[in-house]
Each structure stands twice: as C-alpha cells, then as structure tokens.
Design an enzyme around this catalytic site. Sequence first.
Site, mmCIF file in Angstrom:
data_model
loop_
_atom_site.group_PDB
_atom_site.id
_atom_site.type_symbol
_atom_site.label_atom_id
_atom_site.label_comp_id
_atom_site.label_asym_id
_atom_site.label_seq_id
_atom_site.Cartn_x
_atom_site.Cartn_y
_atom_site.Cartn_z
ATOM 1 C CG LEU B 125 100.938 12.982 99.909
ATOM 2 C CD1 LEU B 125 102.184 13.793 99.602
ATOM 3 C CD2 LEU B 125 100.383 13.380 101.275
ATOM 4 C CB THR B 126 99.142 8.160 98.700
ATOM 5 O OG1 THR B 126 98.799 8.780 99.922
ATOM 6 C CG2 THR B 126 99.520 6.715 98.953
ATOM 7 C CD GLU B 127 104.942 9.199 94.260
ATOM 8 O OE1 GLU B 127 105.859 8.366 94.112
ATOM 9 O OE2 GLU B 127 105.029 10.400 93.973
ATOM 10 C CB ALA B 130 105.832 7.310 98.634
ATOM 11 C CB SER B 132 103.580 6.025 106.628
ATOM 12 O OG SER B 132 102.333 5.484 107.001
ATOM 13 C CB THR B 158 89.470 10.921 97.793
ATOM 14 O OG1 THR B 158 89.976 9.919 98.670
ATOM 15 C CG2 THR B 158 87.961 10.987 97.927
ATOM 16 N N GLY B 341 73.825 -8.516 116.517
ATOM 17 C CA GLY B 341 73.919 -9.964 116.319
ATOM 18 C C GLY B 341 74.002 -10.313 114.843
ATOM 19 C CD GLU B 365 92.942 13.589 104.679
ATOM 20 O OE1 GLU B 365 93.394 14.553 105.320
ATOM 21 O OE2 GLU B 365 91.844 13.606 104.105
#
Lengths: 245, 381
Positions: B125-127, B130, B132, B158, B341, B365
Amino acid sequence: MKILVLISNVPDTTTKIRFTGDNTAFDSTGVQWIINPWDELALTRAVELKEAGAVEKITVGNVGRQTTEPTLRKALAIGADEAIRVDAEPEDAFFVAIQLAEVGKDFDIIMAGIEASDYNGSAVGGMLAELLGFNSVSAVSGLNIENGELIINREIDGGSQVLTIASPVVTIVQKGIAKEPRIPAMRGIMMARKKPMNVVSPVEAKAKTEMINFELPPPKAACKLVDEENAKELIRLLHEEAKVL
Amino acid sequence: MDFELTEEQQLIKDTVRDFAEREIKPVAGELDENAEFSYPLTKRMGELGLFGMTLPEKYGGQELDTLSYIIAVEEIARIDGSQAATLAAHNSLGISPLFEYGNEEQKMKYLPQLCTGEALWSFGLTEPSAGSDSRGSKTTAVLKNDEWIINGSKIFITNGSADITKGCTVQAVSGEKGGKKIFTTILAETGTPGFTQKTMHGKMMWRASNTSELYFDDCRVPQENLLGKIGEGSHIMLQTLDGGRLSIAAMGLGNAQGAYEMALAYAKERKQFGKPISKFQINAFKLADMALKIELARNLLYKACWLKDNGKPYGKEAAMSKLYCSEIAKEVSDEAVQIHGGYGLMKDYDVERFYRDQRLLQIGEGTSEIQRIVISRLIGC
C-alpha cells in the site's frame, strides 16, 4: 499397543507456596495449574511413539475434581486420544493408585512420571504396578518399541542400562524420556474439544496417610560479607555460626 | 458481562506464551542485533498453526475467533516485536485480504501454503510519496490484452522480500472517474518479470522482521490476478486496515506487558539506599500506572475483538485500540527503561529492544494522528 499416561495436575513450578487453616491445607488461590513436568515428558514420548506407528491409542488418566479438566484438555491438545478423570479428591498416593488400578487394567503400557512436582511422593507408579500385577521398571529415560518388544533405557550410576520387558508394564519415567515437552499446535487445541473426556466415579478406598501440617522452609539468612583481608573472621563465622568447620 | 477467557482461549494464551518463552526469547536479542529474519521461527509459527488462525480448515486455517488470534500476537509481542510483526503482518495483511476478497480459485491456490508458513504474502500500500495520504498513490495498473501492467513502487512493506515471500497484494490506480482515482488490488507473484523486491536495512526497530521496497516496471500479471472487483481497492484497503489495527494494538499491548514485567522484576531486585527501588513511592507509582494502562488497553482491545467476533461494527474501537495500545507501549517502555537506569540503555537488557520496537506502532498501519481522524469522524465531528 495401548498406552495410559498418568497425568498429575500440579501448581505451576513458579508458584509462591502458601498454606491456609493454620498450615494444614495448601492455599490454591490464584494458582495456575499445569501438567506435572515428568508426566508431560511421558506424554510427549507416547505421542512420538504413536506418530512412529508403534502405538495405536493414547489415553491420559487423572484422579481429580472437575477443576483438573483444563490440564487434561491440554494433554488432549498435545496428542492424547481420550482422557479418563476419576472424579475424586486425590487424598494420598495409595488412594490414587487404587483408583487408577480400576481404569488401567486394559493397557499394555502405563507411563507414570517418576514423581509429581507438588508432593514429590514417587509412590503411585510402583503401587499401581503391584495392584495390577503388571511388571514395572523405574527411572526410565528411554522407551522404544521394536517389533512389539519394549526396549527400555535406564540411567544408572556411572552409565546406562538397556533392558527389554514384557507388557503389560508400568514404566516410571524420568527426565530424558523425551527431549522437550511438546507444545500443542492450534489444530491440536481445536481437536481437543471434540475428544472424549470420560468421567468415572471413584471406587471405595481409604487413604493410608493423613496430612498433619505443612511447614515452609525458614527464610534465607542475609548474606554476610567478610573483608578479603579478614580470613580469620571468615573462619570464625564458618566455625561458630555456620558450623561447617 | 463475562471477562473470563474461555478454556480454549486460556490454553492458546498459555501455549503461545510457552512457545515464545522457550523458542523465541533465547534468540530474539541476537536476531535483532544481526538484523536477521528467522526462517526457523517462521516455520515453527506455521507448524503451531499461528498463520491463518481464523480461517476455515479447508484453506489450512484453525477456525479460531479473532480474540484467540489477538491473544497469540500479544503473547509473541510480549517477548519479541520482530516475530510478532512477521506473524501479524502475514495474518492481517497477507492472508486476510486474500481470504476476504479472493475467489475460490485464488484461495485454494495461495492460502494453504500461506497457512503452513512455507510461504509469506505481503500487502503493498504505502509508497515513497503516499503514506497517510494513501489516495496519493502513484502506482498504476492498466488492463491490456488480458493482462494487468503494473508500474510504480511501494515502500515499508512487511514480509515483502523474504526468501519465502510468494507475492504481494498491490494497491494500484486503475483509472479515473469524475476526477477521482479508481483503486484496484492486484496479486503479483514473486518471480514475475518486472517485479523487483528489495530488503530494506538500517531499521531502528523490528530488526529481525522483513521490510521491503517493491518495484514494478511494466510488470505483467494475468487478468485473473485481480483481487475482488475493479475499483474495489479502497474498500479492500480500508477493511484490511481495520483488521490490521487490532493486531498492531495487540503488538502494543504485548510490548507494554513485556516491558512492565521486566521493570517490575528489576525494581524488586535492584537495591539503592538500602532497599529495593520498588519500595520508593516514585517507582511504585510508575509501576502502578503501567499496570493501570495495560489493564485499560487490554479491556479496550478485547472488547473490539468481541465486537468483531459477534458481527458488530468495530471500526471505531479498532482505531481506539490501535491508538491507545501503541501509545501506552511508548509510555510503558519509556518508564521501564527509566526504572532500569543505565542498564536499560544496554543491549544486554531486553528492555532496550522493547523501547525501540514500540516506536513503529504509533506510525505503521495508520499513524496516531490518522487514528484520531478516524475516531473523530466516527463520533460525528
């Protein structure tokens, strides 16, 4: 061959042990119950033998109330074909052995963990063999079936012993019987819900022992640090306080 | 109301926890350090039936409910974010759209091998330009002579380029209607000429998971590789992301649970000024706040799963769960490092890895900002 694997329902080995009723009863509040680790290894070996085609059916047996059923369900998920639960409080080793003798008559091999991780009694397997008139062999760390013959490995001082034994037999198994307890697959968990959980009534029997009370080990004493220059003080403490010299 | 897990869900929780502690925990730190994708662990997750958990048996699934699957992701994430990422992405983004929108032939062709873990599938999906704004996608798919011709690129995918990656569900612009882009999803198999998969390196988090760039250069796939219908791409994407949000939420919850347990154990053991640091009110209150946040997160996420399993709308609760669980993972792991710590900054302590691994969860996502847009729209703003 048909195998019966005895399953003890014991507190998770990381449980913080507490008692109630003036130290006369185990406090089971919030306790997570598991299959006794030695029994889980025995079951794993039984499943391996079944997968190799040497065993046709695996039954798991337990003496306990309904609360032990999730533990038995896990045994079914690991690969047992059916479960038998004798619906009674497991009062002592003799009582448990009497109950299991009733359900264990028709098996070729009975596998019992060398002890249960809660009371460490190491008694049920031997008693059961005696009650049933079966052969028995203890400290079993390997079990194979070749051409219908049982080949058993035992760890003995300084080595190991290989022997054959005629069935029916009670094998009292220890670490080494299987590498790691089998983790059930999701498919096994799904199938477990459809496998038989047979609940049978107990036979008349009387426990031979009575629990008087429990005691927790004394809390660990604080660690004393002795200066590295002061060996004399260390010797004095070992002599007078620890009394090991 | 019944807040008890069923006997079966409890057994799944115990089983996956046992697996994660026995088989993932001993190697997680080293895999992370070496940025190594673990084929043996992926195989084991397949053998245990953790892929396709909610699918029907005929496709190789286990027919379990959503909550069981979410519990499995949570338990893996309690030990290691990278393996949880492989699991969650393959189930929610790889398997799920194929199962929900594939035709029978496509399901039978791909799903059985994806459920055993022999093969992985990704969701493109993500480019690069592109994120969000997914409608800004530039990858195109043109139908010509019974073939889809795909051109463009995807990023941060992924499971997109592992040796066992079988292919990718590609979101592409297939045309325009009334000045608006039409999106269509197409299946591209590994090995198709013009389809290049490249593993991305240098990640801060999920270092033992597979993250990829995908390139499509006149990549031709048969017309029947269309997933769903032409123009259905946006819908498929949105539905897939709704389900995906639950698993990212489970990763946040598991991360927080793991970090909290480490912090609690360390605080009880570590002594300063003559007593365990858990006895100092400032640390005790931190731990109390962690426990509170985790409890709230779990209740919210499990409720969203319950809604889904009961066929009720769950989009709002899924977005809320994703937002809340990922944000508390940040807060809890941050305080967990603080309690450790200086040791918390060292790789010898797993809490350092948990602190890094959670950082994706507010971004992937749908960022936290996008979740707030989704929620605000669903409450009528």
